[in-house]
Design an enzyme around this catalytic site. Sequence first.
Site, PDB file in Angstrom:
ATOM      1  CG  ASP A 177     -68.194 -96.478 -31.788  1.00 38.04           C
ATOM      2  OD1 ASP A 177     -68.176 -95.799 -32.835  1.00 38.04           O
ATOM      3  OD2 ASP A 177     -67.518 -96.195 -30.790  1.00 38.04           O
ATOM      4  CG  HIS A 178     -71.629 -93.730 -36.150  1.00 38.13           C
ATOM      5  ND1 HIS A 178     -71.808 -93.062 -34.977  1.00 38.13           N
ATOM      6  CD2 HIS A 178     -71.005 -92.866 -36.972  1.00 38.13           C
ATOM      7  CE1 HIS A 178     -71.316 -91.855 -35.080  1.00 38.13           C
ATOM      8  NE2 HIS A 178     -70.816 -91.694 -36.279  1.00 38.13           N
ATOM      9  CG  HIS A 240     -67.074 -92.232 -31.829  1.00 37.69           C
ATOM     10  ND1 HIS A 240     -67.972 -93.249 -32.015  1.00 37.69           N
ATOM     11  CD2 HIS A 240     -67.825 -91.121 -31.604  1.00 37.69           C
ATOM     12  CE1 HIS A 240     -69.198 -92.782 -31.901  1.00 37.69           C
ATOM     13  NE2 HIS A 240     -69.135 -91.498 -31.645  1.00 37.69           N
TER      14      HIS A 240
END
Length: 484
Positions: A177-178, A240
């Site tokens: 999950d950047h 996110h």
Amino acid sequence: MVSRVIPVDPFDLVIFGGTGDLARRKILPGLYRRYQAGQMPEEARIIAAARSDHDDAEFRDIARAAIEEFIPEGKRDAASLDEFIERLSYVAIDATGDDGWAPLSEKMREGMIRAFYFSVAPSLFGPIAERLHQHGIAGPDSRIVVEKPFGRDLASARKLNQTLAQHFDETQIYRIDHYLGKETVQNLMAVRFGNVLFEPLWNAQYVDHIQITVAETVGVDGRGAYYDKSGAMRDMVQNHLMQLLCLIAMEPPSRFDPDAVRDEKLKVIRALEPVEPYQIVRGQYEAGGGQPSYRDHAENPRSLTESFVAMKINVSNWRWAGTPFYLRTGKRLKARTSEIAVVFKDAPHSIFGAEAGRHRNILTIRLQPNEGMMLGVTIKEPGPGGMRLVDVPLDMTFADALGPEAEDVPDAYERLIMDVIRGNQTLFMRGDEVEAAWAWTDPIIQAWEERDDAPKPYDPGTSGPEDAQMLMHREGRRWREIRD
Ligand code: NAP
């Protein structure tokens, strides 16, 4: 201030989907930047794998073009780019077939860390995992990196976890999950747990509410067909925004290590109360500013998919009982910004009288643009004229405080890929976390689908549907303005 860059151990990194959009925009430029910074060792090699026929030279041209497109001219240099490009090669593989695996196997070197980045459609994650195993390419020390989306509901996420678990242990699986790779997100943990100032106030007694906003100005454009099956809830909230909420809400872990941190995040997700329909607003953007509407973008005139969602969430535990979290994300909004705001309560009694107005401390954590943190404090307005109060920011924008190098912080993908090589899973989602997030999200989406719930239309360039404002107004609160 000079930052220390510690090179990682030598590795072979295979990027499945190495010619795709994500590889070209993020993964390859990110690796080049780590090479430039001296973090990627000389012996490291990157092997791209995809179906199309290319030789090494053609792939190197693709990679060079991508780096030149996505890294500004002033931030790259010919010598290091040439050196980096030499470390790249290509293998043609169909993830669902048998060809190409033997040549890939031959390319892999003994004694190197082996990492496999699945930058392909999720339907290929299982077939690749299986073949890596079958062909003896991945062993017990190998790592796999799995892109989003990780499932589209609890059942599919669980199935994917089970498929990967047939071939890889949980300690080998890095679910990206950047958002967790962003500098500010990690700094949030440093600020919370590295100072005595904040933690005593970090609870329902002192915090009125928390706002998390991820706003985009773009529409779904070329991704309409994909997005229409997903929507803001699946595409943004389940992963996110949920991860950001967890980092704000979690208890202090006993150590900064992967399982201690992820155990605490999991407890938060399990403490989320179900969301009632009146606590959620869904929206869909209309045409405007010369741009088509969501439905036109999605090529589905009857689409009921949301491009915007705002909601109130209660975290049912001692720390947060009575302090709501408001989440909001959408496309075609008035500015591109990602921000968390911790809004503290009013001082219990104002000694300055009503004319001093209402002042609140707000800690703002900005993920983009201009990563940084800001604490709003109330002081006296300078000059004569009595005790007039004014709110000023204590600005912790990293570039100002730490010097120009802090401006050049690694992009989230760069950092996360290096964490994979180091074998550090702290900033990756564990399988049970992902499943818990879907278990919370599923009933909300199912309720919409059962009711054929139509999203509220909103004009592009705004803050979303009017009802989203009401979500807060009716409780005497208001959203922070969405601005760059
Ligand atoms: P993309 O541009 O469509 O690229 C797909 C890549 O996979 C290409 O290199 C393609 O090359 C290869 N490929 C397709 N079928 C294959 C097969 N059967 N065997 C081997 N290789 C195959 O997709 P993307 O946008 O890069 O996305 C990749 C993954 O990252 C997806 O899971 C996506 O959800 C995720 N992701 C992307 C972004 C983004 O910004 N793009 C952001 C977040 C997550 P060939 O056609 O030559 O095989």
